[in-house]
Motif scaffolding. Sequence first.
Motif, short mmCIF file in Angstrom:
data_model
loop_
_atom_site.label_atom_id
_atom_site.label_comp_id
_atom_site.label_asym_id
_atom_site.label_seq_id
_atom_site.Cartn_x
_atom_site.Cartn_y
_atom_site.Cartn_z
N TRP A 38 5.36 7.05 7.73
CA TRP A 38 6.84 7.64 7.81
C TRP A 38 7.65 8.05 6.39
O TRP A 38 8.18 8.76 6.09
CB TRP A 38 7.46 6.91 8.85
CG TRP A 38 8.99 7.56 9.13
CD1 TRP A 38 9.44 8.75 9.39
CD2 TRP A 38 10.07 6.80 8.56
NE1 TRP A 38 10.77 8.52 9.63
CE2 TRP A 38 11.27 7.37 8.91
CE3 TRP A 38 10.67 5.59 8.09
CZ2 TRP A 38 12.57 7.03 9.17
CZ3 TRP A 38 11.52 4.93 7.98
CH2 TRP A 38 12.66 5.78 8.25
N GLN A 39 7.57 6.87 5.71
CA GLN A 39 7.98 6.70 4.26
C GLN A 39 7.41 7.63 3.46
O GLN A 39 8.26 8.49 2.57
CB GLN A 39 8.08 5.35 3.79
CG GLN A 39 9.33 4.40 4.26
CD GLN A 39 9.22 2.93 3.54
OE1 GLN A 39 7.93 2.38 3.34
NE2 GLN A 39 10.15 2.62 3.46
N GLY A 66 -4.76 4.80 6.27
CA GLY A 66 -4.96 3.28 5.91
C GLY A 66 -3.51 2.61 5.96
O GLY A 66 -3.42 1.52 5.51
N LEU A 67 -2.38 3.47 6.00
CA LEU A 67 -0.96 2.89 6.16
C LEU A 67 -0.64 2.55 7.49
O LEU A 67 -0.95 3.38 8.37
CB LEU A 67 -0.07 3.79 5.32
CG LEU A 67 -0.49 4.26 3.87
CD1 LEU A 67 0.77 5.26 3.32
CD2 LEU A 67 -0.59 3.28 2.85
N ASP A 68 0.27 1.54 7.77
CA ASP A 68 1.04 1.39 8.87
C ASP A 68 2.08 2.51 8.94
O ASP A 68 2.46 3.46 8.24
CB ASP A 68 1.74 0.09 9.00
CG ASP A 68 2.88 -0.09 7.98
OD1 ASP A 68 4.04 0.54 8.21
OD2 ASP A 68 2.40 -0.61 6.86
N SER A 69 2.53 2.67 10.47
CA SER A 69 3.36 3.77 10.80
C SER A 69 4.57 3.80 9.94
O SER A 69 5.00 4.85 9.65
CB SER A 69 3.55 3.69 12.19
OG SER A 69 4.26 2.49 12.64
N ARG A 87 3.22 6.01 -3.26
CA ARG A 87 4.05 6.48 -3.87
C ARG A 87 4.13 6.70 -5.43
O ARG A 87 4.58 7.56 -5.88
CB ARG A 87 5.55 5.93 -3.49
CG ARG A 87 6.03 6.49 -2.17
CD ARG A 87 7.37 5.77 -1.63
NE ARG A 87 6.98 4.61 -0.99
CZ ARG A 87 7.79 3.71 -0.79
NH1 ARG A 87 9.05 3.66 -1.39
NH2 ARG A 87 7.52 2.43 -0.23
N VAL A 88 3.42 5.45 -5.92
CA VAL A 88 3.20 5.69 -7.57
C VAL A 88 2.37 6.79 -7.72
O VAL A 88 2.35 7.50 -8.59
CB VAL A 88 2.76 4.18 -7.89
CG1 VAL A 88 2.53 4.33 -9.49
CG2 VAL A 88 3.74 3.24 -7.57
N SER A 89 1.51 7.00 -6.84
CA SER A 89 0.09 7.90 -7.12
C SER A 89 0.68 9.25 -6.93
O SER A 89 0.43 10.12 -7.68
CB SER A 89 -1.00 7.58 -5.97
OG SER A 89 -1.61 6.50 -6.34
N ILE A 90 1.54 9.32 -6.28
CA ILE A 90 2.27 10.78 -5.95
C ILE A 90 3.03 11.06 -7.12
O ILE A 90 3.13 11.98 -7.71
CB ILE A 90 3.29 10.82 -4.66
CG1 ILE A 90 2.29 10.66 -3.45
CG2 ILE A 90 3.96 11.99 -4.85
CD1 ILE A 90 3.20 10.75 -2.03
N GLY A 91 3.84 10.12 -7.68
CA GLY A 91 4.70 10.13 -8.81
C GLY A 91 4.00 10.49 -10.26
O GLY A 91 4.33 11.36 -10.95
N VAL A 92 2.95 10.00 -10.38
CA VAL A 92 2.12 10.03 -11.39
C VAL A 92 1.43 11.67 -11.55
O VAL A 92 1.52 12.11 -12.66
CB VAL A 92 0.75 9.23 -11.30
CG1 VAL A 92 -0.27 9.71 -12.55
CG2 VAL A 92 1.24 7.76 -11.73
N ASN A 145 0.72 -1.30 0.17
CA ASN A 145 -0.01 -0.06 -0.05
C ASN A 145 0.89 1.36 -0.11
O ASN A 145 0.62 2.32 -0.70
CB ASN A 145 -0.87 -0.15 1.20
CG ASN A 145 -2.17 -1.01 1.13
OD1 ASN A 145 -2.39 -1.58 -0.01
ND2 ASN A 145 -2.63 -1.38 2.18
N GLY A 146 1.98 1.26 0.64
CA GLY A 146 2.87 2.53 0.94
C GLY A 146 3.36 2.57 -0.30
O GLY A 146 3.47 3.78 -1.01
#
Length: 285
Positions: free
Chosen positions: A263-264, A256-259, A234-239, A229-230
């Motif tokens: 953080w990443q 919806g992401l773990d800690s 990040r792919v969605s941000i890059g797009v 999911n993380g």
Amino acid sequence: MAAPPAHAEAEVPVLQRPRGAQANPANLHDFLRELSGGAAGRPRAKASGPSGSGEHSPGSPAGLGSQVSFSSLRSLEPALLEWDMSVAAGRTQILWRSAGRAKPGEICCILGPSGAGKSTLLNVLAGRLLNARGFRIDGELKVNGRRIEPWQLRPRVAYVMQKDELFATETPREALEFSARLRLGPGSLCLLQEDRRMQEHLADLITSLGLAECADRPIGGPSINGISNGERKRVSIGVELITRPSIVFLDEPTTGLDSFSAWQIMRVVKALAETGCTVICTLHQ
């Protein structure tokens, strides 16, 4: 509406991480502490509610390796965003005189519980919510001191939605290339297609996003195994970064992401701010 009143920004105490502590935030306080602890000269991470603001001094991004730079995506024109907005839906007042400022090189985080109007404010600033369908928007929006209408910002804005809308069978590399071919103008596209510059540009973006290990694996979905999911976020941000925007809006990028994944994501967002982008995101964590 008259010009917005001046708002004094209150300094928020910075929580220092103990020497030798592991950088693995488990809650929002650790999250903001990780963004705020660090070296001089870094961009400041700014947290604000729909009606207030605070500031933090930042730390150096390290979670995704030393190559998180986005140097090839440096924004063409910095944008100082200032607003004083009120939004109503019928007789319901959603936002009243929500005033704030987001500077280039900073992360402005809009904080608040469910129903506080975080996403509404983000959509108004990005020009995605207009005076129609029962909504009434009053106030003013300024970019670099010049008053404009929110819809005029669209060519300079990237908007990362809370829900990732990606094809399950494509790879992160294919998603980024598809976005580039679809969004870039003919002139920019021709330049990138010369001497394999397109592949070099995509490789730089993939490395900066920390997607090198999964760049050629299917993104996946409900019925197809794929990336985490993380990584998908990040792919969605890059797009959205393909067009080299001046302002980047992110709607609850950590939900919806773990800690560790959250953080990443925020490390990537912070590195993006270092290029001179104005970054505004909502957090419900």
